[in-house]
Motif scaffolding. Structure first.
Motif, PDB file in Angstrom:
ATOM      1  N   ILE A 127       0.856  -1.188   0.000  1.00  0.00           N
ATOM      2  CA  ILE A 127       0.000   0.000   0.000  1.00  0.00           C
ATOM      3  C   ILE A 127       0.891   1.235   0.000  1.00  0.00           C
ATOM      4  O   ILE A 127       1.867   1.311   0.756  1.00  0.00           O
ATOM      5  N   GLN A 128       0.555   2.209  -0.827  1.00  0.00           N
ATOM      6  CA  GLN A 128       1.339   3.438  -0.898  1.00  0.00           C
ATOM      7  C   GLN A 128       0.902   4.415   0.198  1.00  0.00           C
ATOM      8  O   GLN A 128      -0.278   4.459   0.561  1.00  0.00           O
ATOM      9  N   PRO A 129       1.828   5.212   0.730  1.00  0.00           N
ATOM     10  CA  PRO A 129       1.477   6.161   1.798  1.00  0.00           C
ATOM     11  C   PRO A 129       0.321   7.092   1.443  1.00  0.00           C
ATOM     12  O   PRO A 129      -0.486   7.446   2.307  1.00  0.00           O
ATOM     13  N   LEU A 160       5.410  10.151   7.075  1.00  0.00           N
ATOM     14  CA  LEU A 160       4.310  11.125   7.019  1.00  0.00           C
ATOM     15  C   LEU A 160       4.504  12.153   5.916  1.00  0.00           C
ATOM     16  O   LEU A 160       3.522  12.666   5.361  1.00  0.00           O
ATOM     17  N   GLU A 161       5.759  12.450   5.567  1.00  0.00           N
ATOM     18  CA  GLU A 161       6.029  13.379   4.462  1.00  0.00           C
ATOM     19  C   GLU A 161       5.455  12.864   3.147  1.00  0.00           C
ATOM     20  O   GLU A 161       5.101  13.649   2.262  1.00  0.00           O
ATOM     21  N   LYS A 162       5.349  11.537   3.027  1.00  0.00           N
ATOM     22  CA  LYS A 162       4.868  10.921   1.794  1.00  0.00           C
ATOM     23  C   LYS A 162       3.360  10.719   1.787  1.00  0.00           C
ATOM     24  O   LYS A 162       2.787  10.350   0.763  1.00  0.00           O
ATOM     25  N   CYS A 163       2.735  10.913   2.938  1.00  0.00           N
ATOM     26  CA  CYS A 163       1.286  10.745   3.036  1.00  0.00           C
ATOM     27  C   CYS A 163       0.564  11.980   2.495  1.00  0.00           C
ATOM     28  O   CYS A 163       1.156  13.035   2.299  1.00  0.00           O
ATOM     29  N   SER A 164      -0.730  11.837   2.299  1.00  0.00           N
ATOM     30  CA  SER A 164      -1.552  12.970   1.901  1.00  0.00           C
ATOM     31  C   SER A 164      -1.511  14.048   2.982  1.00  0.00           C
ATOM     32  O   SER A 164      -1.454  13.737   4.177  1.00  0.00           O
TER      33      SER A 164
END
Length: 203
Positions: A127-129, A160-164
């Motif tokens: 699953i992608q961030p 978290l930087e890669k999350c929405s």
């Protein structure tokens, strides 16, 4: 091991201490918790979480507790998520790159404890961030501004930087908020909520 008197002194004087000192103090505070206290407090945290307006999402990232570090036991939260038929995502850490890879947790997911004592998925659907909508975060301490102190490796900040930008970030803590602000770096990403056995903090 710190005495209770020493811990109290450190907690009351954190304005002038470093993150490492706060980290060390809270690790020591955790060592004082019995298995029964950890179970009771973890269940109370799970019950507090039910009051949050975060149950209409589908993808939830959950950390699997490190027993030897006396982390919040997320088994109770996992039961809630499973009962609500949510997609639960867990991570595998790479200590060379300090990055995490994320997998959908299913009945077929093989979980093994790595050399650092972290339960991790060995396989599964990646699953992608950006797909994640809610992230539950482990921590050692937090303040009234939503700043957190983890173990110091920066795994979650990179993640978290890669999350929405809209992902909901929820810390789980056995202890209440630090009264003095925790120094935050430009890379630190604050929490939206933090939940303890006693209350819910909203930032």
């Amino acid at each position: 091991m710190f005495t209770k008197e020493t811990l109290f002194f450190i907690f009351q004087n954190t304005l002038k201490v470093s993150k490492n000192q706060i980290r060390k103090a809270y690790k020591a505070q955790r060592t004082l918790l019995s298995k029964e206290e950890i179970e009771e407090k973890s269940m109370a945290i799970a019950n507090q979480l039910l009051s949050l307006p975060v149950w209409d999402y589908q993808f939830y990232h959950l950390f699997l507790s490190i027993a030897q570090h006396k982390e919040v036991d997320t088994e109770f939260l996992l039961h809630i998520l499973s009962g609500k038929d949510k997609n639960v995502v867990v991570s595998k850490s790479d200590f060379k790159t300090l990055e995490m890879q994320h997998f959908l947790l299913t009945d077929a997911t093989l979980i093994k404890i790595n050399e650092w004592g972290i339960p991790e998925p060995q396989n599964g659907i990646e699953i992608q961030p950006q797909q994640l909508e809610v992230v539950f975060l482990p921590l050692l301490a937090f303040d009234l501004n939503g700043n957190r102190i983890g173990y110091g490796k920066g795994f979650y900040d990179r993640f978290l930087e890669k999350c929405s930008p809209n992902v909901v970030k929820i810390g789980l803590s056995f202890f209440e908020a630090e009264k003095h602000p925790i120094e935050a770096s430009p890379l630190d990403i604050p929490l939206d909520y933090c939940v303890t056995p006693e209350k819910v903090y909203k930032f």
